[in-house]
Design an enzyme around this catalytic site. Structure first.
Site, PDB file in Angstrom:
ATOM      1  N   LYS A 188       1.203  50.166  26.881  1.00 34.47           N
ATOM      2  CA  LYS A 188       2.620  50.138  26.496  1.00 34.47           C
ATOM      3  C   LYS A 188       3.159  51.534  26.260  1.00 34.47           C
ATOM      4  O   LYS A 188       4.363  51.785  26.420  1.00 34.47           O
ATOM      5  CB  LYS A 188       2.843  49.233  25.282  1.00 34.47           C
ATOM      6  CG  LYS A 188       2.072  49.615  24.022  1.00 34.47           C
ATOM      7  CD  LYS A 188       2.802  50.598  23.123  1.00 34.47           C
ATOM      8  CE  LYS A 188       1.961  50.963  21.914  1.00 34.47           C
ATOM      9  NZ  LYS A 188       2.612  51.966  21.051  1.00 34.47           N
ATOM     10  N   ASP A 241       4.370  45.146  20.708  1.00 35.66           N
ATOM     11  CA  ASP A 241       4.191  46.588  20.583  1.00 35.66           C
ATOM     12  C   ASP A 241       5.040  47.341  21.610  1.00 35.66           C
ATOM     13  O   ASP A 241       5.559  48.424  21.335  1.00 35.66           O
ATOM     14  CB  ASP A 241       2.711  46.932  20.761  1.00 35.66           C
ATOM     15  CG  ASP A 241       2.303  48.158  19.968  1.00 35.66           C
ATOM     16  OD1 ASP A 241       3.179  48.815  19.391  1.00 35.66           O
ATOM     17  OD2 ASP A 241       1.096  48.465  19.931  1.00 35.66           O
TER      18      ASP A 241
END
Length: 329
Positions: A188, A241
């Site tokens: 991410k 996230d």
């Protein structure tokens, strides 16, 4: 009450030390540098966490032996690029009954190991776990509601981590999908760099929504190819996230991406952010994993070209927009 050693006096290690202290544990925070440890001991404020004080009860040291002695849990909170070096430093001090929970995010470029695999490589007897999720230190230290996941192949250890960290402001789920949790937390950051670049270019909500959504696809496809549970990438340590990292100015990855989108080089951007930009160090490893498992990663490939080959951000976006026609799924 347990003694807990937190290794790494950055913002995240400091915030978690304060949280664990509030939970009733005896906590020792270890810094690699005595000068930094002394400054934190004397001033009781982290320079990157202004407005939040460090309680006097928190012991701060640069002596790893002092930190680890009699600790029932070791929290590895150093930057992901320093995990192997730190593990080598402490390996003769760690007892087999001292579990290590990793809270940093990153993939080691040379080995393609996730953080727990690095620990296990250096300290084969170690019991390892991971704690991850959408959790900025700036908010955790202020006791703002935060929800994360504790993961371990050993369910009892995952439950122990859950019990140790959880309080009314810090909810912890448990999972056995360490691979999925760690890959979600690492990949991410690469997508967040892209989202920041889009913001820096002045592109709007449409572009960022597309980057996040297609980024989830790349993260999930690669993680599942590596053996992760697809549900994990749809949860807190995947989509959760990713959202917070792509949308918050607390995110060093997004901030670095914005600066690069505005025309700064990767080196200039990371210097201005003044903290480790984990996505820069995971970008090459992500591409190497994609090649290993034959997974197409166009966004991550574009990020790598911007970071390491000098491709202008606008040209990277153009290349993504003009790829061959295809179905979404």
């Amino acid at each position: 009450m347990s003694k807990i050693a937190v290794l790494g006096s950055g913002t995240w290690g400091t915030a978690l030390s304060v949280l664990l202290l509030k939970n009733g544990h005896d906590v020792v925070l270890w810094s690699f540098m005595e000068e930094e440890a002394e400054k934190l001991r004397n001033e009781r404020v982290h320079p990157s966490l202004p407005g939040s004080t460090i309680p006097d009860e928190l012991i701060i040291t640069s002596d790893a032996g002092e930190a680890l002695k009699d600790a029932s849990l070791i929290v590895m909170a150093v930057p992901s690029t320093a995990t192997r070096e730190t593990a080598e430093r402490i390996k003769t001090l760690v007892r087999p009954d001292q579990p290590i929970v990793v809270v940093s995010k990153g993939i080691e470029e040379k080995t393609l190991f996730i953080q727990t695999e690095i620990i296990e490589d250096v300290i084969p007897s170690a019991k390892t776990a991971v704690l991850s999720g959408p959790s900025h230190a700036e908010e955790v230290i202020r006791s703002l509601p935060t929800v994360v996941v504790a993961g371990s192949k050993d369910k009892e250890l995952a439950l122990f981590i859950q019990e140790t960290f959880m309080n009314p402001d810090f909810r912890v789920y448990e999972s056995n999908d360490v691979k999925g949790i760690e890959l979600g937390g690492s990949l991410k950051n690469v997508i967040a760099l892209a989202a920041g670049m889009s913001d820096g270019l002045g592109y709007g909500d449409n572009a960022k929504a597309a980057l996040i959504t297609r980024g989830v696809h790349e993260m999930s496809t690669l993680a599942v190819a590596c053996g992760a549970n697809p549900s994990t990438l749809s949860g807190l340590t995947g989509i959760g996230d990713l959202i917070v990292t792509c949308d918050s100015m607390h995110s060093r990855n997004r901030r670095a991406g914005i600066l690069i989108g505005q025309g700064k080089t990767m080196e200039e951007a990371t210097k201005e952010v003044k903290m480790v930009v984990e996505g820069v160090y995971s970008a090459k490893a992500a591409l190497a994993l994609g090649k290993k498992y034959n997974v197409s990663l166009p966004i991550m490939e574009a990020v790598n070209k911007v970071l390491f080959e000098g491709l202008p951000c606008r040209d990277a976006v153009y290349s993504l927009m003009c790829r061959e026609k295809k179905s979404e799924f």
